[in-house]
Motif scaffolding. Structure first.
Motif, PDB file in Angstrom:
ATOM      1  N   VAL A   3       0.869  -1.173   0.000  1.00  0.00           N
ATOM      2  CA  VAL A   3       0.000   0.000   0.000  1.00  0.00           C
ATOM      3  C   VAL A   3       0.905   1.222   0.000  1.00  0.00           C
ATOM      4  O   VAL A   3       1.718   1.399   0.906  1.00  0.00           O
ATOM      5  CB  VAL A   3      -0.927   0.016   1.238  1.00  0.00           C
ATOM      6  CG1 VAL A   3      -1.746   1.291   1.275  1.00  0.00           C
ATOM      7  CG2 VAL A   3      -1.836  -1.209   1.240  1.00  0.00           C
ATOM      8  N   MET A   4       0.799   2.025  -1.052  1.00  0.00           N
ATOM      9  CA  MET A   4       1.622   3.227  -1.210  1.00  0.00           C
ATOM     10  C   MET A   4       3.104   2.913  -1.051  1.00  0.00           C
ATOM     11  O   MET A   4       3.853   3.678  -0.453  1.00  0.00           O
ATOM     12  CB  MET A   4       1.181   4.302  -0.223  1.00  0.00           C
ATOM     13  CG  MET A   4      -0.223   4.771  -0.469  1.00  0.00           C
ATOM     14  SD  MET A   4      -0.632   6.155   0.611  1.00  0.00           S
ATOM     15  CE  MET A   4      -2.300   6.440   0.126  1.00  0.00           C
ATOM     16  N   GLY A   5       3.505   1.781  -1.579  1.00  0.00           N
ATOM     17  CA  GLY A   5       4.902   1.386  -1.545  1.00  0.00           C
ATOM     18  C   GLY A   5       5.347   0.724  -0.248  1.00  0.00           C
ATOM     19  O   GLY A   5       6.519   0.381  -0.107  1.00  0.00           O
ATOM     20  N   ILE A   6       4.446   0.542   0.695  1.00  0.00           N
ATOM     21  CA  ILE A   6       4.798  -0.056   1.983  1.00  0.00           C
ATOM     22  C   ILE A   6       4.306  -1.495   2.023  1.00  0.00           C
ATOM     23  O   ILE A   6       3.130  -1.764   1.789  1.00  0.00           O
ATOM     24  CB  ILE A   6       4.201   0.742   3.153  1.00  0.00           C
ATOM     25  CG1 ILE A   6       4.697   2.189   3.108  1.00  0.00           C
ATOM     26  CG2 ILE A   6       4.538   0.080   4.486  1.00  0.00           C
ATOM     27  CD1 ILE A   6       4.065   3.089   4.135  1.00  0.00           C
ATOM     28  N   ARG A   7       5.226  -2.409   2.320  1.00  0.00           N
ATOM     29  CA  ARG A   7       4.886  -3.825   2.454  1.00  0.00           C
ATOM     30  C   ARG A   7       4.804  -4.181   3.933  1.00  0.00           C
ATOM     31  O   ARG A   7       5.729  -3.903   4.684  1.00  0.00           O
ATOM     32  CB  ARG A   7       5.948  -4.702   1.808  1.00  0.00           C
ATOM     33  CG  ARG A   7       5.970  -4.622   0.317  1.00  0.00           C
ATOM     34  CD  ARG A   7       6.898  -5.692  -0.257  1.00  0.00           C
ATOM     35  NE  ARG A   7       6.769  -5.725  -1.684  1.00  0.00           N
ATOM     36  CZ  ARG A   7       5.832  -6.414  -2.334  1.00  0.00           C
ATOM     37  NH1 ARG A   7       4.964  -7.111  -1.675  1.00  0.00           N
ATOM     38  NH2 ARG A   7       5.778  -6.390  -3.641  1.00  0.00           N
TER      39      ARG A   7
END
Length: 67
Positions: free
Chosen positions: A38-42
């Motif tokens: 999500v928005m580059g966050i894993r």
């Protein structure tokens, strides 16, 4: 491998992550299921299936830096 205490201190649950982003938790879960991030966050996925989001990455995102 991280201990549970350290993991709890360095991550936040999906409800808190959603609150920070101003979204619903289910929207976060759906985006993760579709894209794996999500928005580059894993997130870290726990054995019980719950997701824990890295606090440092969320803080960078909120400051306008890339995750």
């Amino acid at each position: 491998m991280q201990t549970i205490e350290k993991l709890a201190q360095s991550t936040m649950d999906t409800n808190d992550f959603a609150r920070v982003l101003g979204q619903k938790a289910q929207s976060i879960r759906k985006a993760y299921a579709q894209r794996g991030a999500v928005m580059g966050i894993r997130p870290v996925k726990l054995p019980n299936g719950k997701l824990r989001w890295p606090t440092d990455a969320v803080e960078r995102l909120m400051k306008g830096n890339a995750a």
